[in-house]
Write a protein that holds these residues in place. Sequence first.
Motif, mmCIF file in Angstrom:
data_model
loop_
_atom_site.group_PDB
_atom_site.id
_atom_site.type_symbol
_atom_site.label_atom_id
_atom_site.label_comp_id
_atom_site.label_asym_id
_atom_site.label_seq_id
_atom_site.Cartn_x
_atom_site.Cartn_y
_atom_site.Cartn_z
ATOM 1 N N ASN A 1 0.804 -1.168 -0.257
ATOM 2 C CA ASN A 1 -0.078 0.055 -0.084
ATOM 3 C C ASN A 1 0.929 1.186 0.051
ATOM 4 N N THR A 2 2.196 0.915 0.103
ATOM 5 C CA THR A 2 2.939 2.420 0.345
ATOM 6 C C THR A 2 4.194 2.229 -0.849
ATOM 7 N N ILE A 3 5.007 1.505 -0.579
ATOM 8 C CA ILE A 3 6.096 1.501 -1.550
ATOM 9 C C ILE A 3 5.531 0.769 -2.926
ATOM 10 N N GLY A 4 4.600 -0.349 -2.915
ATOM 11 C CA GLY A 4 3.998 -0.611 -3.999
ATOM 12 C C GLY A 4 3.437 0.214 -4.837
ATOM 13 N N ASN A 5 2.562 1.166 -3.981
ATOM 14 C CA ASN A 5 1.618 2.255 -4.923
ATOM 15 C C ASN A 5 2.700 3.489 -5.323
ATOM 16 N N MET A 6 3.767 3.776 -4.749
ATOM 17 C CA MET A 6 4.670 4.496 -4.947
ATOM 18 C C MET A 6 5.268 4.297 -6.389
ATOM 19 N N MET A 7 5.647 2.931 -6.490
ATOM 20 C CA MET A 7 6.310 2.229 -7.796
ATOM 21 C C MET A 7 5.221 1.845 -8.737
ATOM 22 N N ASP A 8 4.110 2.159 -8.569
ATOM 23 C CA ASP A 8 2.991 1.793 -9.506
ATOM 24 C C ASP A 8 2.953 0.641 -10.220
ATOM 25 N N THR A 9 3.110 -0.088 -9.131
ATOM 26 C CA THR A 9 3.318 -1.843 -9.352
ATOM 27 C C THR A 9 1.797 -2.431 -9.382
ATOM 28 N N GLU A 10 1.631 -3.363 -10.318
ATOM 29 C CA GLU A 10 0.247 -4.291 -10.416
ATOM 30 C C GLU A 10 0.343 -5.435 -9.329
ATOM 31 N N SER A 11 1.673 -5.647 -8.698
ATOM 32 C CA SER A 11 1.944 -6.859 -8.178
ATOM 33 C C SER A 11 1.068 -7.045 -6.839
ATOM 34 N N ASN A 12 0.623 -8.106 -6.482
ATOM 35 C CA ASN A 12 -0.002 -8.050 -5.152
ATOM 36 C C ASN A 12 0.556 -8.949 -3.952
ATOM 37 N N THR A 13 1.768 -9.129 -4.366
ATOM 38 C CA THR A 13 2.891 -9.756 -3.653
ATOM 39 C C THR A 13 4.223 -8.948 -3.371
ATOM 40 N N VAL A 14 4.791 -9.112 -2.481
ATOM 41 C CA VAL A 14 6.170 -8.248 -2.252
ATOM 42 C C VAL A 14 7.464 -8.901 -3.252
ATOM 43 N N ASP A 15 7.603 -8.290 -4.077
ATOM 44 C CA ASP A 15 8.702 -8.828 -5.305
ATOM 45 C C ASP A 15 10.049 -8.112 -4.558
ATOM 46 N N ALA A 16 11.216 -8.928 -5.419
ATOM 47 C CA ALA A 16 12.461 -8.409 -4.928
ATOM 48 C C ALA A 16 12.906 -6.937 -5.170
ATOM 49 N N LEU A 17 12.167 -6.486 -6.297
ATOM 50 C CA LEU A 17 12.219 -4.920 -6.765
ATOM 51 C C LEU A 17 11.766 -3.968 -5.277
ATOM 52 N N MET A 18 10.567 -4.620 -5.142
ATOM 53 C CA MET A 18 9.910 -3.913 -3.942
ATOM 54 C C MET A 18 10.656 -3.995 -2.502
ATOM 55 N N MET A 19 11.051 -5.139 -2.411
ATOM 56 C CA MET A 19 11.908 -5.271 -1.352
ATOM 57 C C MET A 19 13.312 -4.785 -1.117
ATOM 58 N N ASN A 20 13.999 -4.607 -2.080
ATOM 59 C CA ASN A 20 14.985 -3.537 -2.115
ATOM 60 C C ASN A 20 14.748 -1.979 -1.939
ATOM 61 N N ALA A 21 13.469 -1.758 -2.544
ATOM 62 C CA ALA A 21 13.223 -0.182 -2.228
ATOM 63 C C ALA A 21 12.679 -0.092 -0.734
ATOM 64 N N THR A 22 12.115 -1.137 -0.142
ATOM 65 C CA THR A 22 11.695 -1.104 1.246
ATOM 66 C C THR A 22 13.060 -0.986 2.101
ATOM 67 N N ARG A 23 14.013 -1.753 1.862
ATOM 68 C CA ARG A 23 15.377 -1.876 2.680
ATOM 69 C C ARG A 23 15.820 -0.377 2.676
ATOM 70 N N PHE A 24 15.869 0.308 1.620
ATOM 71 C CA PHE A 24 16.761 1.512 1.726
ATOM 72 C C PHE A 24 15.779 2.523 2.168
ATOM 73 N N THR A 25 14.424 2.654 2.024
ATOM 74 C CA THR A 25 13.586 3.474 2.550
ATOM 75 C C THR A 25 13.706 3.392 3.946
ATOM 76 N N ALA A 26 13.618 1.969 4.389
ATOM 77 C CA ALA A 26 13.668 1.759 6.042
ATOM 78 C C ALA A 26 15.230 2.333 6.473
ATOM 79 N N GLN A 27 16.131 2.203 5.818
ATOM 80 C CA GLN A 27 17.473 2.724 6.537
ATOM 81 C C GLN A 27 17.397 4.225 6.566
#
Length: 447
Positions: A209-235
């Motif tokens: 609902n946050t990173i996924g929406n910002m990346m305009d992804t249609e995925s309904n599961t957390v993928d590797a791209l989203m996970m890496n974006a989450t890591r660096f956002t979290a840092q």
Amino acid sequence: MSNQLVWQERYNIGVDFIDKEHKKLFSILNKLLTAAKEGDKSRWACQEGIKYFKDHAMKHFSEEEAYMASIHYIGYDTHRRLHDNFRKKMLPALEKELKKTGYSEDAVNHFLGVCSGWLIAHTLTEDHAIVGKRASKWEGLLSENEQTVMEHTILQLLEDLFQLDARVISECYGGERFGKGIYYRLNYENKDGQRWEIMLVFEEKLILNTIGNMMDTESNTVDALMMNATRFTAQQFVNRVSKQFPSAELSEMKEENLLTYDQFQRAFERQQPQFSLLFDTGKGYFAYCVTAPHLLEENEETAISAENAMEEVKKYVEKKKASKKKKLLIVDDSMLVQEAMKRLFGLEYEVSAAGSGLAAIRCITLNRPDLILLDYEMPVCDGGQVLEMIQAEEDFANIPVFFLTGRVDKETVKKVIALKPTGYLVKTQNLSEIKKGIDNYFAGKKA
């Protein structure tokens, strides 16, 4: 069906006036539990009884705090903060619900359930710590001012970064599982060479609902791209938070890990939290935990580095996608039974445990199970009452519930069957038979 708090000798801490007051609070709640059964005609009695309980509890807290101060109890500040969390946050929220619903039966029962559970747990843990019978779980928490600053900082960041109107659910998050979780750990070193461990827990739908929406992804599961974006956002998130705390300035990140829930739980349990906050963001749950600065005794997790980051993140995401274990919730007030069931089912199922009916409802809400194995005989809120609560909730009503009980007498069996559980298993059965009963249920559903 009994619906009363039963005073047990183990609740006594050995300080006469405190034990007397605890018994009094139990007695008030029991009268309210009785009145609550009578429906609308007892609404006035419930209103007056709840006010009496609140006034009595506030008086008791003050007297207990005065006693702790008089004996120079080392855990006084932490204990008082737990009292404050109850009287300044939990009680006002419950009272607001009561008034909003006109003291409805559900709201009264919610009030009584929360207060009963809190009173029992607090008596058996924090109050026993006053006389040295048990160590306080939360004695490592930092000051109230720092706690408040931390909460406000995180709430503001969640609003600034993601436009989330979040609220604090707990200031003492105990590491409970919620939904499908992503568990991310960061180890930092400050200017004095001390290690600080920070763990962030994201419900998967929060990331979508946050990173996924910002990346305009249609995925309904957390993928590797989203996970890496989450890591660096979290840092960046952690760095922003740390700037509010000069005493814990984080100068260098030494290691990062993506953890399974079991790894997270082990890491969490062997350290004392200094902050442990759980938030409801409206888009999913989020926890922020800071633990004491020390090196881990063992490190079974693979650290992420520049060389292996792509591989490790991909492996983590694929592992989560591949995990399709059915989720079991074991509800039993016996730790021995809980551990036995975890060993019995742990290889083939994802197993969670709750020690009371109230804890079970919380677990079901945070991490919906595929099946509940429910002890029939428990104090405060027995298995029959827990089943009734589950069946009364539209979102929970279709969760299969198997009773697990040591009673096989005709009267008990009759009562159990009348409640219409999905199944009925006996604790005295061979463990392999208990497991076979659950395996056969899922095999039948699959067929």
